[in-house]
Scaffold this motif. Structure first.
Motif, short mmCIF file in Angstrom:
data_model
loop_
_atom_site.label_atom_id
_atom_site.label_comp_id
_atom_site.label_asym_id
_atom_site.label_seq_id
_atom_site.Cartn_x
_atom_site.Cartn_y
_atom_site.Cartn_z
N VAL A 178 18.28 -5.02 -10.93
CA VAL A 178 16.81 -4.45 -10.32
C VAL A 178 16.90 -3.19 -10.72
O VAL A 178 15.62 -2.45 -11.23
N ARG A 179 18.04 -2.51 -9.77
CA ARG A 179 18.36 -0.81 -9.51
C ARG A 179 18.02 -1.15 -11.46
O ARG A 179 17.81 0.82 -11.51
N LEU A 180 18.74 -1.06 -12.32
CA LEU A 180 19.05 -0.71 -13.85
C LEU A 180 17.23 -1.06 -14.60
O LEU A 180 16.97 -0.17 -14.79
N LEU A 181 16.72 -1.55 -14.10
CA LEU A 181 15.00 -1.87 -14.85
C LEU A 181 13.77 -1.46 -13.45
O LEU A 181 13.34 -1.21 -13.77
N TYR A 182 14.68 -0.39 -12.52
CA TYR A 182 13.63 0.06 -11.78
C TYR A 182 12.65 1.43 -11.50
O TYR A 182 11.44 1.31 -11.74
N PRO A 183 13.18 1.92 -12.91
CA PRO A 183 12.16 2.92 -13.49
C PRO A 183 11.14 2.66 -14.26
O PRO A 183 10.34 3.06 -14.08
N GLN A 184 11.22 1.55 -14.63
CA GLN A 184 10.29 0.62 -14.95
C GLN A 184 9.14 0.10 -14.70
O GLN A 184 8.37 -0.94 -15.06
N ILE A 185 9.36 -0.38 -13.42
CA ILE A 185 8.70 -1.28 -12.70
C ILE A 185 7.34 -0.48 -11.92
O ILE A 185 7.22 0.85 -11.14
N ALA A 186 6.45 -0.59 -12.18
CA ALA A 186 5.33 -0.17 -11.44
C ALA A 186 5.31 -0.21 -9.96
O ALA A 186 5.62 -0.62 -9.37
N PRO A 187 4.52 1.13 -9.32
CA PRO A 187 4.40 1.32 -7.80
C PRO A 187 4.23 0.73 -7.14
O PRO A 187 2.45 0.25 -7.57
N GLY A 188 4.27 0.30 -6.00
CA GLY A 188 3.07 -0.45 -5.54
C GLY A 188 2.98 -2.61 -4.99
O GLY A 188 2.40 -3.07 -5.08
N TRP A 189 4.68 -2.43 -5.29
CA TRP A 189 4.86 -3.72 -5.06
C TRP A 189 6.22 -4.13 -4.29
O TRP A 189 6.98 -3.43 -3.77
N ASP A 190 5.91 -5.30 -3.26
CA ASP A 190 6.62 -5.78 -2.20
C ASP A 190 7.32 -6.92 -3.42
O ASP A 190 6.69 -7.63 -3.76
N ARG B 161 0.67 -1.09 0.30
CA ARG B 161 -0.14 -0.35 -0.52
C ARG B 161 1.06 1.19 -0.07
O ARG B 161 0.40 1.81 0.45
N ARG B 162 2.24 1.64 -0.64
CA ARG B 162 2.86 2.23 -0.58
C ARG B 162 2.60 3.00 -1.63
O ARG B 162 2.43 2.30 -2.55
N ARG B 163 3.86 3.88 -2.41
CA ARG B 163 3.42 4.58 -3.98
C ARG B 163 5.05 4.22 -4.54
O ARG B 163 5.20 4.85 -5.41
N VAL B 164 5.78 3.63 -3.84
CA VAL B 164 7.06 2.76 -4.32
C VAL B 164 7.19 1.35 -4.70
O VAL B 164 6.56 1.11 -3.07
N SER B 165 7.74 0.49 -5.52
CA SER B 165 7.72 -0.96 -5.02
C SER B 165 9.08 -1.10 -4.19
O SER B 165 10.30 -0.07 -4.30
N ARG B 166 9.24 -2.30 -3.19
CA ARG B 166 10.50 -2.67 -2.30
C ARG B 166 11.01 -3.36 -2.88
O ARG B 166 10.07 -4.74 -3.15
N CYS B 167 12.54 -4.09 -3.01
CA CYS B 167 12.60 -5.34 -2.87
C CYS B 167 13.82 -6.07 -2.36
O CYS B 167 14.32 -5.27 -0.91
N GLY B 168 13.64 -7.53 -2.69
CA GLY B 168 14.48 -7.72 -1.65
C GLY B 168 14.97 -9.28 -2.13
O GLY B 168 14.75 -9.49 -3.00
N PHE B 169 16.43 -8.80 -1.50
CA PHE B 169 17.14 -10.34 -2.02
C PHE B 169 17.63 -11.78 -1.51
O PHE B 169 17.83 -11.34 -0.37
N ILE B 170 17.35 -12.85 -1.76
CA ILE B 170 17.72 -14.23 -1.13
C ILE B 170 18.84 -14.83 -1.79
O ILE B 170 18.48 -15.22 -2.95
#
Length: 135
Positions: free
Chosen positions: A80-92, A49-58
């Motif tokens: 992922v960082r290079l593709l981040y501007p293309q990722i829709a907001p609101g995802w974990d 429920r945020r305005r940004v998408s967040r990423c984690g790595f395992i």
């Protein structure tokens, strides 16, 4: 400025606000989200429920020693960082490395793998939206 020095300047890292940081955040994505598999890489994604998408790595210990695991984590995070501007907001999202080969494959191949799994998950925004070809 010397071009060699320009190459040595560190690139901006993925911002802390764009990363999952607590075990509870990872657990929520793994529990509530959906999973997509791309062979060497797996993605779990859940809406937030945020305005940004967040990423984690395992990266599991079975993939190698600390040096190999950290190399895999850094390479996937950079892709992922290079593709981040293309990722829709609101995802974990949680990216799970499944092969030690991720430490050695060519970086463009790794980028294509990350892009493929993001497209399959439907979290990439269309670059063509609002753009038309000139006639």
């Amino acid at each position: 400025m010397n071009p060699t020095l320009r190459l040595l300047r560190p690139q901006p890292a993925m911002k802390r606000a764009y990363r999952l940081r607590t075990p509870e955040q990872y657990q929520r994505v793994r529990r509530d989200g959906r999973t997509w598999d791309a062979g060497m890489l797996m993605l779990n994604a859940a809406p937030n429920r945020r305005r940004v998408s967040r990423c984690g790595f395992i990266v599991a210990r079975r993939l190698g020693g600390a040096v190999v695991r950290n190399r895999i984590r850094r390479r996937v995070r950079e892709a992922v960082r290079l593709l981040y501007p293309q990722i829709a907001p609101g995802w974990d999202m949680v990216f799970i490395a499944r092969s030690p080969a991720l430490a050695e494959i060519a970086f463009p191949q790794l980028q294509a793998l990350v892009q493929q799994v993001l497209q399959r998950a439907g979290v990439l925004q269309s670059l063509a939206s609002g753009l038309s070809e000139p006639e």
